[in-house]
Design a protein around this motif. Structure first.
Motif, short mmCIF file in Angstrom:
data_model
loop_
_atom_site.label_atom_id
_atom_site.label_comp_id
_atom_site.label_asym_id
_atom_site.label_seq_id
_atom_site.Cartn_x
_atom_site.Cartn_y
_atom_site.Cartn_z
N GLY A 47 0.83 -1.21 0.00
CA GLY A 47 0.00 0.00 0.00
C GLY A 47 0.86 1.25 0.00
O GLY A 47 0.57 2.22 -0.69
N ASP A 48 1.95 1.19 0.80
CA ASP A 48 2.87 2.32 0.83
C ASP A 48 3.55 2.51 -0.51
O ASP A 48 3.82 3.63 -0.92
CB ASP A 48 3.92 2.13 1.92
CG ASP A 48 3.34 2.32 3.32
OD1 ASP A 48 2.23 2.89 3.42
OD2 ASP A 48 4.00 1.91 4.30
N GLU A 50 2.24 1.84 -3.40
CA GLU A 50 1.27 2.52 -4.25
C GLU A 50 1.19 3.99 -3.86
O GLU A 50 1.16 4.87 -4.72
CB GLU A 50 -0.10 1.86 -4.14
CG GLU A 50 -0.17 0.49 -4.78
CD GLU A 50 -1.50 -0.20 -4.55
OE1 GLU A 50 -2.44 0.45 -4.05
OE2 GLU A 50 -1.61 -1.39 -4.89
N ASN A 51 1.15 4.25 -2.54
CA ASN A 51 1.12 5.63 -2.07
C ASN A 51 2.39 6.36 -2.46
O ASN A 51 2.35 7.53 -2.82
CB ASN A 51 0.93 5.69 -0.55
CG ASN A 51 -0.48 5.34 -0.14
OD1 ASN A 51 -1.41 5.42 -0.93
ND2 ASN A 51 -0.64 4.92 1.10
N GLN A 52 3.51 5.65 -2.37
CA GLN A 52 4.78 6.26 -2.73
C GLN A 52 4.80 6.61 -4.22
O GLN A 52 5.26 7.68 -4.60
CB GLN A 52 5.94 5.33 -2.39
CG GLN A 52 7.30 5.95 -2.63
CD GLN A 52 8.43 5.02 -2.24
OE1 GLN A 52 8.21 3.90 -1.81
NE2 GLN A 52 9.64 5.48 -2.40
N GLU A 54 2.18 7.22 -6.04
CA GLU A 54 1.28 8.36 -6.20
C GLU A 54 1.95 9.64 -5.73
O GLU A 54 1.84 10.68 -6.39
CB GLU A 54 -0.01 8.13 -5.39
CG GLU A 54 -0.97 7.14 -6.02
CD GLU A 54 -2.24 6.98 -5.19
OE1 GLU A 54 -2.54 7.85 -4.36
OE2 GLU A 54 -2.92 5.95 -5.38
N MET A 55 2.65 9.57 -4.61
CA MET A 55 3.32 10.76 -4.08
C MET A 55 4.42 11.22 -5.03
O MET A 55 4.61 12.41 -5.25
CB MET A 55 3.90 10.48 -2.69
CG MET A 55 2.85 10.33 -1.61
SD MET A 55 1.80 11.79 -1.43
CE MET A 55 2.99 12.97 -0.84
#
Length: 120
Positions: A47-48, A50-52, A54-55
């Motif tokens: 999840g991180d 994917e978040n990373q 996105e970020m």
């Protein structure tokens, strides 16, 4: 129902095989708290990740927007400078044009001659 328990040297349980309860692989797996936490952390990492991603994409886009804003500011400043230079040059051209007209009117070379009065 018989159960086989595999105990490792450190006292943690890795899995239990049950004869009647089958899952896709034919075995039911029980995980220790440490393995479960690792699994959850891996899920969090996914999840991180994917978040990373996105970020990173947001950061890249923000940097691109900021770069374009700076470019726009630079172009606007350049347009303003060119407008000022254009007005300055127009003013100088008017002054030079007036000066040339005054020189031409003062010079006898550029005076209009009346050919009828000279012929008589």
């Amino acid at each position: 129902m018989e159960a086989e328990v595999d105990e490792e040297d450190d006292g943690t349980f890795t899995n239990i095989s049950l004869g009647d309860d089958t899952v896709d692989s034919g075995r039911v797996a029980l995980y220790t708290k440490q393995e479960t936490e690792l699994f959850i952390m891996n899920c969090d990492i996914d999840g991180d990740m994917e978040n990373q991603v996105e970020m990173e994409e947001k950061t890249r886009l923000i940097n691109q927007v900021l770069e374009l804003q700076h470019t726009l500011e630079d172009l606007s400043a350049r347009v303003d400078a060119v407008k000022e230079e254009n007005l300055k040059l127009k003013s100088e051209n008017q002054v030079l044009g007036q000066y040339i007209e005054n020189l031409m009117s003062a010079s006898s070379v550029f005076q209009t001659t009346d050919t009828k009065s000279k012929r008589k």
